[in-house]
Design an enzyme around this catalytic site. Sequence first.
Site: not given
Length: 218
Positions: A56, A82-84
């Site tokens: 996400a 967590v996608k950064v």
Amino acid sequence: MKFFVDTADVAEIRSLAEAGLVDGVTTNPSLVAKSGRDFKEVIAEICAITPGPVSAEVTATDAAGMIAEGRVLRAIAPNVAVKVPLTEAGLVTCRTLAGEGAMVNVTLCFSAAQALLAAKAGATFISPFVGRLDDIATDGMRLIADIVQIYRNYPNLKTEVLVASVRHPIHLVESAKLGAHVATLPPNVIRMLLKHPLTDRGLEAFLADWKKTGQTIL
């Protein structure tokens, strides 16, 4: 090799999961926008379908904002990754959230140097985009080979290579030959893997011969 499906279409994910073809899911703001649904609701529903990592993506561009958003996303389900983005702020976020025990997927990687930085920041996954490199007449598979080699040279780096922007089965096969850990594929590309004209032709012949016998199994 693990297969992640690259979509926010819950029906597609459920269908592929039933066939045992989903080890995880990747989403991005564009895919969620296409679904027309509430972002956090979609992520929660996807996380309930598959126990594997569900990426996400944050939408803030500064480290403080990314960290705050990442913590909210982590709270949705334990299998959220967590996608950064691969920016300096993204790497600060990666280091912080990984230190808190979060899975982090560092995305928009286009060079081996970027991949090395992400691994040093503690990324769970690095997402090199092979299709977009091919689009600008650059060899996307060369990038995968370089990253895999570098990571193998340093066993203390635990980041997994997650091949993204996969456009066709050849991307997948070449990535698997090179030793990439994961590929994330749109649903249509996953289904393309099933297809071969000789399989269809062979099945037609078998069924035609069986029909001639006049028998039934049930």
